[in-house]
Design a protein around this motif. Structure first.
Motif, PDB file in Angstrom:
ATOM      1  N   ASN A 157       0.825  -1.205   0.000  1.00 15.01           N
ATOM      2  CA  ASN A 157       0.000   0.000   0.000  1.00 15.01           C
ATOM      3  C   ASN A 157       0.859   1.254   0.000  1.00 15.01           C
ATOM      4  O   ASN A 157       0.574   2.227  -0.711  1.00 15.01           O
ATOM      5  CB  ASN A 157      -0.939   0.015   1.210  1.00 15.01           C
ATOM      6  CG  ASN A 157      -2.167  -0.848   0.995  1.00 15.01           C
ATOM      7  OD1 ASN A 157      -2.188  -1.684   0.101  1.00 15.01           O
ATOM      8  ND2 ASN A 157      -3.184  -0.651   1.821  1.00 15.01           N
ATOM      9  N   LEU A 158       1.933   1.240   0.787  1.00 12.47           N
ATOM     10  CA  LEU A 158       2.834   2.387   0.828  1.00 12.47           C
ATOM     11  C   LEU A 158       3.564   2.550  -0.500  1.00 12.47           C
ATOM     12  O   LEU A 158       3.771   3.670  -0.975  1.00 12.47           O
ATOM     13  CB  LEU A 158       3.831   2.222   1.969  1.00 12.47           C
ATOM     14  CG  LEU A 158       4.895   3.314   2.096  1.00 12.47           C
ATOM     15  CD1 LEU A 158       4.252   4.698   2.252  1.00 12.47           C
ATOM     16  CD2 LEU A 158       5.832   3.024   3.264  1.00 12.47           C
ATOM     17  N   GLU A 159       3.942   1.444  -1.092  1.00 16.00           N
ATOM     18  CA  GLU A 159       4.606   1.502  -2.398  1.00 16.00           C
ATOM     19  C   GLU A 159       3.699   2.162  -3.428  1.00 16.00           C
ATOM     20  O   GLU A 159       4.136   2.998  -4.229  1.00 16.00           O
ATOM     21  CB  GLU A 159       4.980   0.084  -2.833  1.00 16.00           C
ATOM     22  CG  GLU A 159       5.825   0.027  -4.092  1.00 16.00           C
ATOM     23  CD  GLU A 159       6.329  -1.372  -4.358  1.00 16.00           C
ATOM     24  OE1 GLU A 159       6.277  -1.794  -5.529  1.00 16.00           O
ATOM     25  OE2 GLU A 159       6.771  -2.046  -3.410  1.00 16.00           O
ATOM     26  N   TRP A 160       2.422   1.797  -3.422  1.00 16.15           N
ATOM     27  CA  TRP A 160       1.489   2.406  -4.364  1.00 16.15           C
ATOM     28  C   TRP A 160       1.313   3.900  -4.090  1.00 16.15           C
ATOM     29  O   TRP A 160       1.265   4.711  -5.020  1.00 16.15           O
ATOM     30  CB  TRP A 160       0.139   1.696  -4.282  1.00 16.15           C
ATOM     31  CG  TRP A 160       0.165   0.295  -4.805  1.00 16.15           C
ATOM     32  CD1 TRP A 160       1.111  -0.274  -5.614  1.00 16.15           C
ATOM     33  CD2 TRP A 160      -0.797  -0.727  -4.540  1.00 16.15           C
ATOM     34  NE1 TRP A 160       0.800  -1.583  -5.874  1.00 16.15           N
ATOM     35  CE2 TRP A 160      -0.367  -1.891  -5.239  1.00 16.15           C
ATOM     36  CE3 TRP A 160      -1.971  -0.780  -3.804  1.00 16.15           C
ATOM     37  CZ2 TRP A 160      -1.084  -3.094  -5.206  1.00 16.15           C
ATOM     38  CZ3 TRP A 160      -2.681  -1.972  -3.771  1.00 16.15           C
ATOM     39  CH2 TRP A 160      -2.246  -3.104  -4.469  1.00 16.15           C
ATOM     40  N   ILE A 161       1.202   4.263  -2.819  1.00 18.79           N
ATOM     41  CA  ILE A 161       1.060   5.684  -2.467  1.00 18.79           C
ATOM     42  C   ILE A 161       2.255   6.479  -2.965  1.00 18.79           C
ATOM     43  O   ILE A 161       2.106   7.560  -3.552  1.00 18.79           O
ATOM     44  CB  ILE A 161       0.899   5.841  -0.936  1.00 18.79           C
ATOM     45  CG1 ILE A 161      -0.437   5.249  -0.481  1.00 18.79           C
ATOM     46  CG2 ILE A 161       0.989   7.307  -0.525  1.00 18.79           C
ATOM     47  CD1 ILE A 161      -0.556   5.102   1.025  1.00 18.79           C
ATOM     48  N   GLN A 162       3.457   5.936  -2.747  1.00 17.59           N
ATOM     49  CA  GLN A 162       4.663   6.632  -3.193  1.00 17.59           C
ATOM     50  C   GLN A 162       4.697   6.770  -4.705  1.00 17.59           C
ATOM     51  O   GLN A 162       5.096   7.814  -5.237  1.00 17.59           O
ATOM     52  CB  GLN A 162       5.910   5.884  -2.688  1.00 17.59           C
ATOM     53  CG  GLN A 162       6.088   5.959  -1.185  1.00 17.59           C
ATOM     54  CD  GLN A 162       7.310   5.227  -0.681  1.00 17.59           C
ATOM     55  OE1 GLN A 162       7.776   5.476   0.420  1.00 17.59           O
ATOM     56  NE2 GLN A 162       7.848   4.316  -1.467  1.00 17.59           N
ATOM     57  N   LYS A 163       4.286   5.731  -5.406  1.00 19.81           N
ATOM     58  CA  LYS A 163       4.296   5.788  -6.875  1.00 19.81           C
ATOM     59  C   LYS A 163       3.278   6.794  -7.392  1.00 19.81           C
ATOM     60  O   LYS A 163       3.572   7.585  -8.297  1.00 19.81           O
ATOM     61  CB  LYS A 163       4.027   4.409  -7.477  1.00 19.81           C
ATOM     62  CG  LYS A 163       3.987   4.456  -9.011  1.00 19.81           C
ATOM     63  CD  LYS A 163       3.943   3.095  -9.618  1.00 19.81           C
ATOM     64  CE  LYS A 163       3.845   3.199 -11.134  1.00 19.81           C
ATOM     65  NZ  LYS A 163       4.948   3.982 -11.733  1.00 19.81           N
ATOM     66  N   ILE A 164       2.070   6.766  -6.833  1.00 20.64           N
ATOM     67  CA  ILE A 164       1.043   7.712  -7.273  1.00 20.64           C
ATOM     68  C   ILE A 164       1.500   9.144  -7.045  1.00 20.64           C
ATOM     69  O   ILE A 164       1.365  10.014  -7.916  1.00 20.64           O
ATOM     70  CB  ILE A 164      -0.298   7.439  -6.545  1.00 20.64           C
ATOM     71  CG1 ILE A 164      -0.883   6.099  -6.997  1.00 20.64           C
ATOM     72  CG2 ILE A 164      -1.298   8.568  -6.791  1.00 20.64           C
ATOM     73  CD1 ILE A 164      -2.045   5.613  -6.140  1.00 20.64           C
TER      74      ILE A 164
END
Length: 288
Positions: A157-164
């Protein structure tokens, strides 16, 4: 693996934080007077930016899905690692980013590659940072050539937030486009990226201490102060846990092979953990 020509690899997916880890390694190399050959994983992509977009339009890979092994020259990456471990040299190239002004002034177009070339002579070790530095399949075994393999992997979830956040704020993509990229990459993420973290010597996994239940509506990336980092060691019997606990305030051991630290202590922890291993590789290179 090679005592004379060691290889270090930092592997993780896009937006995971491998660049931050690379900066720490660069500081260690500079402090210790180490001449490292630097390799970026995107230089082993098969297709230029335009070619990848055309394939995505035809339903191949998905937009910007460089997770797929078929979209990368993983065979050439393994050949580089094999050649370097044996001879201290090998073939590589560079991917031209939008801000690679020196290459652009030489006539290189952003989104393309330079020609294949030999590594600079007389390097002390090889350093790779990218998506596939720990791959192990029936066809290739890149992980077997690496002397120090580091995984950088926030919880998903954090990885996705950082990418977005990165792709919308700094790369000009719409949120919908970034979410579509995440969805299109998911199968290759599960099959190609995740298994590498079972091959690493050390994993650094950042875990937010705030609610990220729906990463697609989170407006701010959780800060280091709002996170903890879980550090897993494959060879934990060789780790001086009492020393690390003493040096890193707020740290604790959650399992016999796992150290947990405050998120804002990650640069310190990486230096304390990685610098001795880099120096050990250099000592074996010189005296081994």
């Amino acid at each position: 693996m090679s005592a004379k020509y060691p290889i270090i690899s930092v592997t993780g997916s896009s937006g995971a934080g491998t660049t931050t880890a690379s900066n720490i390694f660069n500081r260690i190399f500079s402090d210790e007077g180490i001449n490292a050959g630097m390799i970026q994983g995107d230089s082993f992509h098969k297709y230029t930016r335009t070619e990848m977009s055309r394939r995505a339009a035809k339903g191949h890979y998905g937009e910007w899905n460089h997770f797929s092994l078929d979209a990368n020259h993983v065979d050439k990456l393994e050949a580089l690692f094999q050649d370097y471990a044996a001879t201290g040299t090998g073939q590589y190239r560079q991917y031209v980013h939008d801000d690679d002004y020196a290459l652009i002034r030489q006539g290189c177009k952003p989104g393309t590659f330079t020609s294949w070339m030999d590594l600079p002579a007389n390097t002390d070790m090889l350093f790779y940072e990218g998506l596939h530095g720990g791959i192990l399949t029936d066809q290739v075994n890149i992980a077997s050539h690496v002397d120090l393999l580091i995984g950088v992997v926030p919880i998903v979830n954090l990885e996705w937030i950082q990418k977005i956040h990165r792709d919308t704020q700094f790369r000009g993509y719409s949120k919908e486009a970034v979410v579509n990229t995440i969805v299109n990459r998911m199968d290759d993420y599960v099959r190609c990226i995740v298994p590498q973290f079972s091959n690493t010597h050390i994993n650094f996994q950042r875990v937010p201490m705030v609610d990220t239940s729906n990463p697609f509506v989170v407006s701010d990336v959780p800060t280091d102060d709002e996170s903890m980092v879980v550090i897993h060691f494959r060879q934990y019997s060789e780790v001086d846990f009492p020393y690390l606990l003493q040096m890193i305030n707020g740290s604790f051991i959650s399992r016999q092979d796992t150290l947990v630290i405050p998120g804002n202590k990650m640069p310190l922890a990486m230096d304390l953990i990685i610098r001795p291993r880099v120096k050990e590789l250099m000592a074996h290179r010189v005296y081994g």
